[in-house]
Design a protein around this motif. Structure first.
Motif, PDB file in Angstrom:
ATOM      1  N   THR A  55      94.069  96.079 -62.003  1.00 25.41           N
ATOM      2  CA  THR A  55      93.954  95.368 -60.741  1.00 25.41           C
ATOM      3  C   THR A  55      93.254  94.038 -60.923  1.00 25.41           C
ATOM      4  O   THR A  55      92.097  93.986 -61.315  1.00 25.41           O
ATOM      5  CB  THR A  55      93.134  96.200 -59.725  1.00 25.41           C
ATOM      6  OG1 THR A  55      93.740  97.469 -59.606  1.00 25.41           O
ATOM      7  CG2 THR A  55      93.113  95.512 -58.372  1.00 25.41           C
ATOM      8  N   PRO A  68      85.391 100.833 -50.238  1.00 24.34           N
ATOM      9  CA  PRO A  68      86.121 101.758 -51.110  1.00 24.34           C
ATOM     10  C   PRO A  68      85.108 102.651 -51.828  1.00 24.34           C
ATOM     11  O   PRO A  68      83.935 102.286 -51.972  1.00 24.34           O
ATOM     12  CB  PRO A  68      86.847 100.826 -52.087  1.00 24.34           C
ATOM     13  CG  PRO A  68      86.094  99.540 -52.044  1.00 24.34           C
ATOM     14  CD  PRO A  68      85.522  99.432 -50.664  1.00 24.34           C
ATOM     15  N   LYS A  69      85.554 103.808 -52.240  1.00 22.73           N
ATOM     16  CA  LYS A  69      84.641 104.816 -52.769  1.00 22.73           C
ATOM     17  C   LYS A  69      83.769 104.297 -53.910  1.00 22.73           C
ATOM     18  O   LYS A  69      82.566 104.578 -53.977  1.00 22.73           O
ATOM     19  CB  LYS A  69      85.435 106.036 -53.231  1.00 22.73           C
ATOM     20  CG  LYS A  69      84.572 107.212 -53.644  1.00 22.73           C
ATOM     21  CD  LYS A  69      85.423 108.433 -53.968  1.00 22.73           C
ATOM     22  CE  LYS A  69      84.560 109.619 -54.361  1.00 22.73           C
ATOM     23  NZ  LYS A  69      85.394 110.814 -54.687  1.00 22.73           N
ATOM     24  N   ASP A 117      98.116 102.405 -57.186  1.00 24.01           N
ATOM     25  CA  ASP A 117      97.139 102.921 -56.218  1.00 24.01           C
ATOM     26  C   ASP A 117      95.923 102.007 -56.141  1.00 24.01           C
ATOM     27  O   ASP A 117      95.370 101.775 -55.058  1.00 24.01           O
ATOM     28  CB  ASP A 117      96.709 104.330 -56.610  1.00 24.01           C
ATOM     29  CG  ASP A 117      97.815 105.357 -56.407  1.00 24.01           C
ATOM     30  OD1 ASP A 117      98.791 105.037 -55.678  1.00 24.01           O
ATOM     31  OD2 ASP A 117      97.715 106.469 -56.971  1.00 24.01           O
ATOM     32  N   ALA A 118      95.499 101.499 -57.286  1.00 27.45           N
ATOM     33  CA  ALA A 118      94.330 100.615 -57.307  1.00 27.45           C
ATOM     34  C   ALA A 118      94.604  99.325 -56.553  1.00 27.45           C
ATOM     35  O   ALA A 118      93.753  98.799 -55.838  1.00 27.45           O
ATOM     36  CB  ALA A 118      93.931 100.309 -58.752  1.00 27.45           C
ATOM     37  N   GLU A 119      95.834  98.813 -56.709  1.00 23.49           N
ATOM     38  CA  GLU A 119      96.189  97.580 -55.997  1.00 23.49           C
ATOM     39  C   GLU A 119      96.312  97.816 -54.500  1.00 23.49           C
ATOM     40  O   GLU A 119      95.922  96.971 -53.681  1.00 23.49           O
ATOM     41  CB  GLU A 119      97.485  97.024 -56.577  1.00 23.49           C
ATOM     42  CG  GLU A 119      97.311  96.444 -57.969  1.00 23.49           C
ATOM     43  CD  GLU A 119      98.640  96.108 -58.622  1.00 23.49           C
ATOM     44  OE1 GLU A 119      98.664  95.172 -59.439  1.00 23.49           O
ATOM     45  OE2 GLU A 119      99.659  96.779 -58.332  1.00 23.49           O
ATOM     46  N   LEU A 120      96.847  98.963 -54.110  1.00 22.66           N
ATOM     47  CA  LEU A 120      96.933  99.297 -52.690  1.00 22.66           C
ATOM     48  C   LEU A 120      95.530  99.416 -52.082  1.00 22.66           C
ATOM     49  O   LEU A 120      95.289  98.975 -50.950  1.00 22.66           O
ATOM     50  CB  LEU A 120      97.707 100.602 -52.499  1.00 22.66           C
ATOM     51  CG  LEU A 120      99.212 100.531 -52.760  1.00 22.66           C
ATOM     52  CD1 LEU A 120      99.816 101.923 -52.749  1.00 22.66           C
ATOM     53  CD2 LEU A 120      99.893  99.642 -51.711  1.00 22.66           C
ATOM     54  N   GLU A 121      94.596  99.998 -52.829  1.00 25.40           N
ATOM     55  CA  GLU A 121      93.223 100.095 -52.341  1.00 25.40           C
ATOM     56  C   GLU A 121      92.603  98.712 -52.208  1.00 25.40           C
ATOM     57  O   GLU A 121      91.880  98.434 -51.248  1.00 25.40           O
ATOM     58  CB  GLU A 121      92.385 100.961 -53.279  1.00 25.40           C
ATOM     59  CG  GLU A 121      90.948 101.151 -52.784  1.00 25.40           C
ATOM     60  CD  GLU A 121      90.110 101.984 -53.731  1.00 25.40           C
ATOM     61  OE1 GLU A 121      89.719 103.106 -53.331  1.00 25.40           O
ATOM     62  OE2 GLU A 121      89.836 101.511 -54.855  1.00 25.40           O
ATOM     63  N   GLU A 179      93.826  97.259 -49.008  1.00 31.72           N
ATOM     64  CA  GLU A 179      93.256  97.935 -47.851  1.00 31.72           C
ATOM     65  C   GLU A 179      91.861  97.432 -47.526  1.00 31.72           C
ATOM     66  O   GLU A 179      91.478  97.312 -46.357  1.00 31.72           O
ATOM     67  CB  GLU A 179      93.223  99.449 -48.094  1.00 31.72           C
ATOM     68  CG  GLU A 179      92.639 100.231 -46.921  1.00 31.72           C
ATOM     69  CD  GLU A 179      92.579 101.721 -47.196  1.00 31.72           C
ATOM     70  OE1 GLU A 179      92.064 102.461 -46.328  1.00 31.72           O
ATOM     71  OE2 GLU A 179      93.033 102.153 -48.290  1.00 31.72           O
ATOM     72  N   TYR A 180      91.082  97.122 -48.558  1.00 28.35           N
ATOM     73  CA  TYR A 180      89.680  96.748 -48.345  1.00 28.35           C
ATOM     74  C   TYR A 180      89.419  95.247 -48.519  1.00 28.35           C
ATOM     75  O   TYR A 180      88.272  94.827 -48.574  1.00 28.35           O
ATOM     76  CB  TYR A 180      88.780  97.547 -49.290  1.00 28.35           C
ATOM     77  CG  TYR A 180      88.698  99.007 -48.925  1.00 28.35           C
ATOM     78  CD1 TYR A 180      87.841  99.447 -47.922  1.00 28.35           C
ATOM     79  CD2 TYR A 180      89.504  99.950 -49.568  1.00 28.35           C
ATOM     80  CE1 TYR A 180      87.766 100.788 -47.574  1.00 28.35           C
ATOM     81  CE2 TYR A 180      89.439 101.297 -49.235  1.00 28.35           C
ATOM     82  CZ  TYR A 180      88.572 101.704 -48.231  1.00 28.35           C
ATOM     83  OH  TYR A 180      88.508 103.021 -47.887  1.00 28.35           O
TER      84      TYR A 180
END
Length: 454
Positions: free
Chosen positions: A5, A131-132, A41-45, A48-49
């Motif tokens: 990412t 994010p977590k 998934d990392a790029e989508l997160e 999102e944030y």
């Protein structure tokens, strides 16, 4: 292998190079879905944030050379989210707010519980927007959040201005400053604490009220102001709230203040003025020889019920009067307001509790005595209109004989909106009624002095 990412502008530059080519007839939604399918998934997160991508115009400052950022908005306009995202960016050093992490941040709310429940643990609070991997750990017992990079934010209450003596910070977030009880003292202590960087910054998120501090901030060249109505964030709010609750208050002064986010000036024909109240405000009451509570029970029940006015006031040795607390309850059952009144009576070591008896006088006394059979209840009966009863009390304020110990925003709003036709929105002046009964009771009674310190 999954793609690593990138960050910031690099991510969006690489994304633009990977866009699939589609016929012009395809919809934007189809294009968007195909773009998202290419992302890990990392790029989508990351998307999102990425707050600058999702923020509305009023949730970003319009320039960079500011010391204070004042975000004025109606209920649900997204003020809390904007404040929390700014703190996140400051702690982690995220553009466009920060070039590097800021290690010490103050979070100041109306009370400690408000700061924790809204600023930290709320649906738009600090714990919810990370994010977590970036989420800070929250030590409730200390009121401290600690990010993985070591940055910390600490909770403070505007009810305890002295709590800000000693600590020092790079930045601060102040929430609902218009509701702070000791607004000027808390603000002053915070300014002394912001001393850790070349340009400390502070964000203020609040539904506005005509406070001197807010007016001063708005005229400060170092302060950037953004505004928003409740409707600016309508897509994130309940349709029921927008349709039914807000419709009830449309075109009232409350609508303009709480929904449109306007600072409503006082009425020219009001019995009280902001200047009158402000000039006599004190931080602490002197020794008091008498303390009374005044109760104005609601005449109706249910969701449209009036508030139950509950105000405490005292008289000093100097023959001046001090408003000690506005403990008014909204839509409370009789057993609830009775328990609250009795508890306040004992906490303040009051001499008597005066209750307006026009609506069910014997019942009111019975409800109070069911909680404490020994409480000295004195029933008072209104024989004149609210305006005529309030005039002598307003005259005491005009002479500088009545002081507010701290600030009582809702009560003071009623006072500065009350004239011959009542409140401009047609509501019942429940807080004001209780205040008038309390000061009138103190003025008319001369008991044996009992000195006490608060």
């Amino acid at each position: 292998m999954p793609r690593k990412t990138p960050s910031g502008a690099q991510f969006y530059e690489s994304l633009s190079n990977d866009l699939p080519s589609l016929p012009e007839k395809d919809s934007h939604e189809t294009l968007l879905l195909q773009i998202l399918e290419t992302l890990s998934d990392a790029e989508l997160e990351f998307l999102e944030y990425d707050w600058p991508l999702w923020a509305k115009r009023h949730q970003l400052p319009r320039r960079k050379d500011w010391t204070s950022w004042l975000i004025l908005g109606g209920r649900g306009a997204g003020k809390t989210r904007a404040g929390a995202e700014w703190v996140r960016a400051m702690a982690l050093g995220l553009a466009p707010f920060a070039d590097e992490p800021h290690e010490r941040i103050a979070l100041v709310g109306e009370t400690y519980d408000d700061a924790r429940d809204v600023m930290v643990e709320g649906v738009s609070g600090l714990l919810a927007i990370h994010p977590k991997a970036q989420r800070p750990a929250f030590e409730k017992s200390r009121g401290v959040l600690t990010w993985p990079n070591g940055a910390q934010a600490q909770i403070f209450s505007a009810q305890d201005p002295d709590g800000l003596r000693g600590p020092q910070f790079h930045a601060a977030w102040c929430d609902e400053i218009a509701k702070w009880r000791y607004v000027q003292d808390t603000w002053d202590m915070l300014q002394f604490a912001l001393r850790l960087s070349d340009r400390p910054q502070q964000v203020v998120t609040t539904t506005p009220r005509p406070l001197p501090l807010l007016k001063k901030l708005m005229s400060d060249k170092r302060c950037v102001v953004t505004r928003a109505t409740t409707n600016a964030n309508a897509e994130n709010l309940s349709p029921v709230f927008l349709k039914h609750v807000l419709a009830r208050y449309k075109n009232t002064r409350l609508w303009r203040q709480e929904v449109l986010g306007e600072i409503i000036a006082e009425r020219e024909d009001a019995l009280w003025s902001r200047e009158m109240i402000e000039s006599a405000r004190v931080v602490k009451a002197p020794e008091l020889k008498r303390i009374v509570l005044a109760l104005d029970p609601a005449a109706t029940s249910g969701k449209n019920a009036d508030a139950c006015g509950l105000v405490a006031a005292g008289q000093g040795e100097n023959e001046q009067f001090y408003v000690l607390e506005d403990a008014t309850l909204v839509r409370a059952r009789p057993d609830v307001w009775a328990a609250k009144a009795v508890a306040l009576y004992h906490r303040l070591q009051a001499d008597a509790l005066y209750a307006e008896s026009n609506q069910g006088g014997e019942m009111i006394e019975a409800v109070l005595r069911a909680v404490d059979e020994n409480i000295p209840v004195k029933r008072v009966h209104a024989t004149r209109g609210k305006y005529l009863r309030a005039e002598p009390v307003a005259a005491l304020y005009a002479r500088g004989l009545v002081h507010h110990v701290g600030a009582y925003p809702e009560l003071e709003d009623e006072m500065c909106d009350f004239s011959t036709d009542g409140l401009s929105g047609g509501r019942s002046p429940d807080r004001l009624d209780a205040l008038v009964w309390a000061i009138s009771a103190l003025q008319k009674t001369v008991p044996e002095p009992v000195i006490r310190r608060l």
